[in-house]
Scaffold this motif. Structure first.
Motif, PDB file in Angstrom:
ATOM      1  N   ALA A 224      -8.647 -35.233 137.230  1.00 46.97           N
ATOM      2  CA  ALA A 224      -8.867 -35.422 138.665  1.00 46.97           C
ATOM      3  C   ALA A 224      -9.493 -34.189 139.293  1.00 46.97           C
ATOM      4  O   ALA A 224     -10.444 -34.287 140.062  1.00 46.97           O
ATOM      5  CB  ALA A 224      -7.529 -35.756 139.345  1.00 46.97           C
ATOM      6  N   GLN A 225      -8.956 -33.023 138.973  1.00 49.56           N
ATOM      7  CA  GLN A 225      -9.474 -31.784 139.556  1.00 49.56           C
ATOM      8  C   GLN A 225      -9.921 -30.876 138.421  1.00 49.56           C
ATOM      9  O   GLN A 225      -9.092 -30.323 137.693  1.00 49.56           O
ATOM     10  CB  GLN A 225      -8.397 -31.113 140.406  1.00 49.56           C
TER      11      GLN A 225
ATOM     12  N   LYS B 247     -11.311 -27.734 136.537  1.00 47.10           N
ATOM     13  CA  LYS B 247     -11.335 -26.272 136.692  1.00 47.10           C
ATOM     14  C   LYS B 247     -11.424 -25.657 135.300  1.00 47.10           C
ATOM     15  O   LYS B 247     -11.011 -26.265 134.301  1.00 47.10           O
ATOM     16  CB  LYS B 247     -10.102 -25.776 137.435  1.00 47.10           C
TER      17      LYS B 247
ATOM     18  N   THR C 257      -6.122 -27.525 129.950  1.00 47.99           N
ATOM     19  CA  THR C 257      -5.367 -28.506 130.711  1.00 47.99           C
ATOM     20  C   THR C 257      -4.843 -29.579 129.771  1.00 47.99           C
ATOM     21  O   THR C 257      -5.523 -29.961 128.811  1.00 47.99           O
ATOM     22  CB  THR C 257      -6.238 -29.160 131.792  1.00 47.99           C
TER      23      THR C 257
END
Length: 462
Positions: A113-114, A116, A120
């Motif tokens: 979703a986000q 960066k 992750t």
């Protein structure tokens, strides 16, 4: 059966329980540390592999159709196969999250979703993926390079290790429990022998001994100490038994004499003079009984005051004490025409109990006068010698046979020639003197030359 056998052995079960508990805590801590370290190590290796894969594929990115793409599709499929076989998926993503191009099964990797840079974890359908994201500094188009791999191999390895720990730890603890009980049983076996020996000791039998022959560890020292304690108890019991027998004999003799004398006197009418004579004899026997009872009471008090003696110490001047005692017994010496010679160093001080020391030297002086014949001589000397006060009382007379010397300080012991009641002795004077000297941490001894001299020597520490 093994636990039933030792179920009532409190020390064994406690030692084993503490041992198993400590081992269990150690295993839990070690297993947790090992599990965490393995998981972190595998995850670190995966992160390194993701970063290496990203570096290898980053050089293959080109600008195509106004967005980044992989040139390896057209030139060679080697890197693609290697990454796919290794379980890696690579994809190029626009800043808005659109997938431009990819290698491997990149379609099954869930979107982030986000986005960066960095690592992750994303989950979809209970499957966890490790994703490494790296920006694409291409101009005029920018985007993201993502390399992902499933965490399933790491999860399987961690789960396998966890299963091994769950099954191995209880097994280890069970083996440790049996081993601990076995070792505790062997280590505490001498204690069973101590218990059996203690149970076998009766009220009048102190001959039983443990007889430990093993190593001198804590249990061994305990067994040896108990044997030595039993030796002391046996000696004390034998000492008290002899003391009771001797006291009974000494008490029975005057009582028998008194009863016999009373029976003879009451068998017929007597004159006043005969009654007076009988009463005088009974009075002498009563005096003997009183002296005997006082001596026994004094010895009992000495035994009971051994632990309190140190608290009653004072600085005693032997010079002054001996001069006073000699002055007191001078009339007795003059009645037998006995000469007393005195040689005492001035300022001769020792730590002690003045009442007890008075009793000690009065006994020795009275004993010397009692066994010194008329026109004899008594010599009293007191001086310093090797850090001690040495007091000697020497008297002339027939002396003491050598066979009696080792026993003179025993209670109720008297040389055969001195068992006459004419002296009025009860056999306790020298025993009392010996106990008083022992309380003062000193020594007393006697030497005798038949028909010449008898010398009692007392040495008291400063």
């Amino acid at each position: 059966m093994f636990f039933l056998r030792f179920g009532k052995s409190t020390i064994r079960t406690r030692l084993t329980a503490w041992y198993v508990l400590l081992l269990g805590c150690t295993l839990v801590l070690f297993s947790t540390y090992l599990y965490v370290q393995l998981e972190n190590s595998l995850l670190g290796q995966l992160d390194t592999a993701l970063q290496v894969a990203a570096s290898e594929t980053f050089t293959e990115v080109i600008e195509q159709d106004a967005h980044p793409a992989f040139k390896i599709r057209k030139q060679s499929a080697t890197i693609t196969r290697q990454l796919a076989n290794a379980g890696f998926t690579v994809r190029l993503i626009s800043p808005k999250g659109e997938v431009w191009d990819g290698i491997g099964s990149y379609q099954i990797v869930p979107a982030i979703a986000q986005i960066k840079p960095g690592y992750t974890n994303v989950t979809e359908h209970k499957k966890i993926w490790r994703v490494y994201t790296q920006p694409l500094p291409l101009s005029p188009t920018a985007g993201w390079l993502q390399v992902a791999q499933s965490l399933e191999p790491i999860s399987k390895a961690s789960e396998h290790l966890r299963t091994l720990m769950l099954f191995s730890c209880p097994t280890i603890l069970l083996v440790a429990a049996f081993g601990g009980l076995f070792l505790a049983e062997r280590a505490l076996r001498p204690i069973d022998r101590i218990i059996r020996t203690a149970q076998a000791i009766g009220p009048g039998d102190f001959t039983q001994r443990i007889g430990y022959r093993g190593s001198t560890d804590e249990v061994g020292r305990l067994a040896i100490t108990i044997d030595k304690m039993l030796d002391r108890l046996e000696a004390a019991f034998e000492h008290e038994r002899r003391f009771t027998a001797d006291a009974s004999h000494e008490l029975r003799t005057p009582l028998t004499v008194m009863k016999g004398r009373l029976g003879v006197t009451l068998s017929r009418a007597r004159t006043v003079e005969e009654y007076e004579s009988t009463l005088q004899e009974l009075q002498r026997e009563v005096d003997r009984l009183i002296r005997l009872a006082n001596g026994l009471l004094f010895l009992t008090r000495l035994d009971q005051s051994s632990s309190e003696y140190r608290h009653s110490l004072t600085n005693v001047d032997l010079n002054e004490l001996l001069e006073i005692l000699i002055e007191q017994i001078q009339p007795l010496a003059e009645s037998k025409n006995i000469t007393i010679s005195v040689s005492i160093d001035p300022s001769l001080h020792v730590p002690g109990n003045s009442d007890r020391l008075t009793c000690l030297f009065l006994n020795l002086l009275d004993n010397a006068i009692k066994y010194t014949p008329s026109d004899g001589q008594i010599t009293v000397r007191a001086h310093r010698e090797r850090g001690e006060a040495k007091v000697t009382v020497t008297n002339t007379g027939k002396g003491i046979e050598a066979k009696h010397l080792p026993h003179l300080f025993e209670r109720f012991y008297r040389a055969e020639s001195d068992r006459s009641r004419n002296t009025g002795g009860s056999g306790l004077g020298l025993a009392i003197a010996h106990e008083i000297v022992r309380l003062h941490r000193g020594t007393i001894c006697v030497t005798s030359q038949p028909n010449q001299l008898t010398t009692f020597t007392v040495q008291l520490p400063f």
